[in-house]
Design an enzyme around this catalytic site. Structure first.
Site, short mmCIF file in Angstrom:
data_model
loop_
_atom_site.label_atom_id
_atom_site.label_comp_id
_atom_site.label_asym_id
_atom_site.label_seq_id
_atom_site.Cartn_x
_atom_site.Cartn_y
_atom_site.Cartn_z
N ASP A 307 0.85 -1.20 0.00
CA ASP A 307 0.00 0.00 0.00
C ASP A 307 0.88 1.25 0.00
OD1 ASP A 307 -2.53 1.09 -0.24
OD2 ASP A 307 -2.79 1.37 1.91
N PHE A 325 -3.19 10.79 5.22
CA PHE A 325 -3.03 9.36 5.44
C PHE A 325 -1.97 8.80 4.48
CE2 PHE A 325 -7.51 10.11 6.66
CZ PHE A 325 -7.52 9.54 7.93
N GLY A 326 -1.24 7.77 4.93
CA GLY A 326 -0.36 7.05 4.02
C GLY A 326 1.06 6.88 4.50
#
Length: 419
Positions: A307, A325-326
Site C-alpha cells: 500500500d 493518510f499514508g
C-alpha cells in the site's frame, strides 16, 4: 544481457523440481537458457555471486501509488518504478491517485506510455466513477480495452449501493474487476485512528471497526445478488476476515488484500503522535492483526500489499489531526514480512495475485523469459532514511529492524542491482 547467476537457492513452492534447490541460472537476451547444478561461464558472461544468494520469480504488488500526473513532487512514475525494481517487484498495480484521476481510456493510455520500457511492469487501475465522485460510472469498458485491470475510487467508499450493484452487473460483460473500499463514511465520521482505548486516551477521533464491517457485509450481500468480480482492498478487522471467509465458502467471486503495516503495527504506536503511523484503514488492535495473519495463512486473504503511498513533507510534518493518510512501503515489505512469517511464506505471498488481474505469472524454467528477484533472506539491518529511494520519506518503518535484503531484479531483458 548475458548473465550467469551462481549458486542460487530457489524459493518457489509451485515448482517442486526446483523449490529449495541450489542451482546456477544462465540468462541470455532476457531468456533463461539453462538451469543446472553447475554451469561454467563462456565468453563475455557477467557472473553474479552473492553471499547466501536466494532467488524466486519476480514479486507482485497489488497496491502502489505514485504522483504523476499532478503530484510529481511525491513520486514520478519513472522513479516509482525504479524504487519498485530495487525493492524486488517486477509487476505493480497502480492506484488512480493522480490528478486528474484516470476515468477515461486516454488517461489509461497515458499511464501505460509513461511506464513503457521499464524493468517493472505497471498495470493501472481506472476510477470506478467519473472524477471518483461516486455519482456516475466512468468509461469502464473503454478503460478495460486500453489496459485498465480494475476500477477503484481510491480509498473512497462507494456510498451509493445501487451504483455498486449496477457496476458489478455491467462489468460481467467484459470480465471487469470492481473495487470497493471497506469503510462506511457515516459510521467513520471524522475519525482518523482506530476507535478504542488508545484513541480515547489520546483524545483522537476514532474510526470504529464497525465502519469497515458494515461496508464489507453490505458489499458481499450486493455481490451475492448481482454476481461479478469484487475486490475489497486493504481490510483491517477480524470481522472482515470472517465475513469474506464465509462469502468464499458460498462460492462468491470475491478477493481481498491486506497492507503489510496492518500486520506489523497496532494502534499502540500512536502514543508517539507520529503522523507516519496515520494510515487508512487505521492501525487496529492486536486481536485484529492476529486474525489478519491467520486469514493470510488459510487463504481467506488473497494477497498482501505494501500500500505504498508517498506523501511530500508538507502533508506529513503537521499536527496529527491535519496530516494526510499514508506510508511508503515498497522498500520495507520484504524485510518486515520475512521477519514476521519466515522466508517461504513471505515469498509465496509476494509472488501471488497476478491471475486476479489477468496477468500471466512468470515461470522459472528454461526457455522462459527471465523474471527474477534475488535476495538474502538472513541479512538484518535497521531501516533508516538513507535506505529510502522514494522521493517522499514518509515511512512508518524508519528505525525498525528488518530481516532480508534484495540484491537485484531481472525482468524485460533488464537487470537492476542494489550492490
Amino acid at each position: 544481457m548475458n548473465i550467469l547467476l551462481k549458486s542460487v537457492k530457489i524459493i518457489d513452492k509451485n515448482n517442486e523440481s526446483l523449490h529449495l534447490k541450489t542451482r546456477d541460472i544462465h540468462i541470455k537476451n532476457g531468456i533463461i537458457v539453462k538451469i543446472a547444478a553447475k554451469i561454467e561461464p563462456e565468453g563475455k558472461t557477467q557472473v553474479v555471486k552473492h553471499k547466501n544468494l536466494h532467488g524466486s520469480i519476480g514479486w507482485f504488488d497489488s497496491s502502489v501509488s505514485f504522483g504523476e500526473p499532478g503530484y510529481e513532487e511525491r513520486e514520478t512514475i519513472e522513479n516509482g518504478l525504479q524504487v519498485a525494481a530495487q525493492s524486488g517487484f517486477t509487476d505493480v498495480i497502480l492506484n488512480p491517485t493522480m490528478h486528474p484521476c484516470p476515468d477515461s481510456s486516454s488517461d489509461i493510455v497515458y499511464l501505460k506510455n509513461a511506464a513503457a520500457n521499464q524493468l517493472t511492469n505497471l498495470y493501472p487501475l481506472g476510477t470506478l466513477t467519473m472524477k471518483a465522485d461516486g455519482n456516475d460510472l466512468a468509461e469502464l469498458y473503454d478503460m478495460k480495452n486500453s489496459g485498465a485491470v480494475g476500477f477503484y475510487d481510491y480509498k473512497l467508499p462507494m456510498t451509493n449501493a445501487n451504483l455498486l450493484k449496477i457496476a458489478l452487473q455491467y462489468v460481467q460483460n467484459f470480465d471487469g474487476l470492481v473495487y470497493s473500499f471497506p469503510m462506511d463514511t457515516k459510521i467513520a465520521g471524522k475519525g482518523i485512528v482506530n476507535e478504542g482505548e488508545v484513541s480515547t486516551k489520546l483524545g483522537l477521533k476514532g474510526i470504529p471497526t464497525l465502519a469497515e464491517d458494515l461496508q464489507v457485509a453490505r458489499d458481499l450481500f450486493i455481490l451475492e445478488y448481482t454476481g461479478g468480480k469484487l475486490h475489497i482492498p486493504t481490510i483491517s478487522t477480524a470481522t472482515s476476515v470472517k465475513l469474506i471467509s464465509d462469502a468464499k465458502k458460498k462460492g462468491l467471486n470475491v478477493s481481498c488484500s491486506v497492507a503489510v503495516h496492518n500486520l506489523i503495527y497496532t494502534d499502540a504506536v500512536l502514543e508517539q503522535f507520529d503522523s507516519a503511523y496515520k494510515v487508512l484503514p487505521p492501525l487496529r488492535t492486536k486481536a485484529d492483526t492476529k486474525a489478519l495473519i491467520k486469514g493470510l495463512k488459510d487463504g481467506t486473504i488473497d494477497f498482501i500489499t505494501s500500500d505504498h503511498t508517498p506523501m511530500n513533507i508538507e502533508e506529513k510534518r503537521v499536527e496529527f489531526d491535519n496530516a494526510s493518510f499514508g506510508t511508503t512501503g515498497l522498500e520495507t515489505i520484504f524485510g518486515s514480512l520475512n521477519q514476521l512469517l519466515g522466508i517461504e511464506t513471505t515469498i509465496d505471498l509476494l509472488s501471488k495475485g497476478r491471475e486476479r488481474y489477468g496477468i500471466k505469472s512468470p515461470i522459472l524454467k528454461e526457455g522462459e523469459p527471465a523474471c527474477l528477484t534475488l535476495f538474502n533472506p538472513d541479512e538484518t539491518y535497521v531501516f533508516d532514511e538513507k535506505h529510502i529511494e522514494s522521493t517522499s520519506k514518509n515511512s512508518m518503518f524508519i528505525g525498525a529492524e528488518l530481516i532480508g535484503k534484495v540484491y537485484s531484479t531481472i525482468n524485460n531483458g533488464q537487470y537492476i542491482t542494489n550492490e
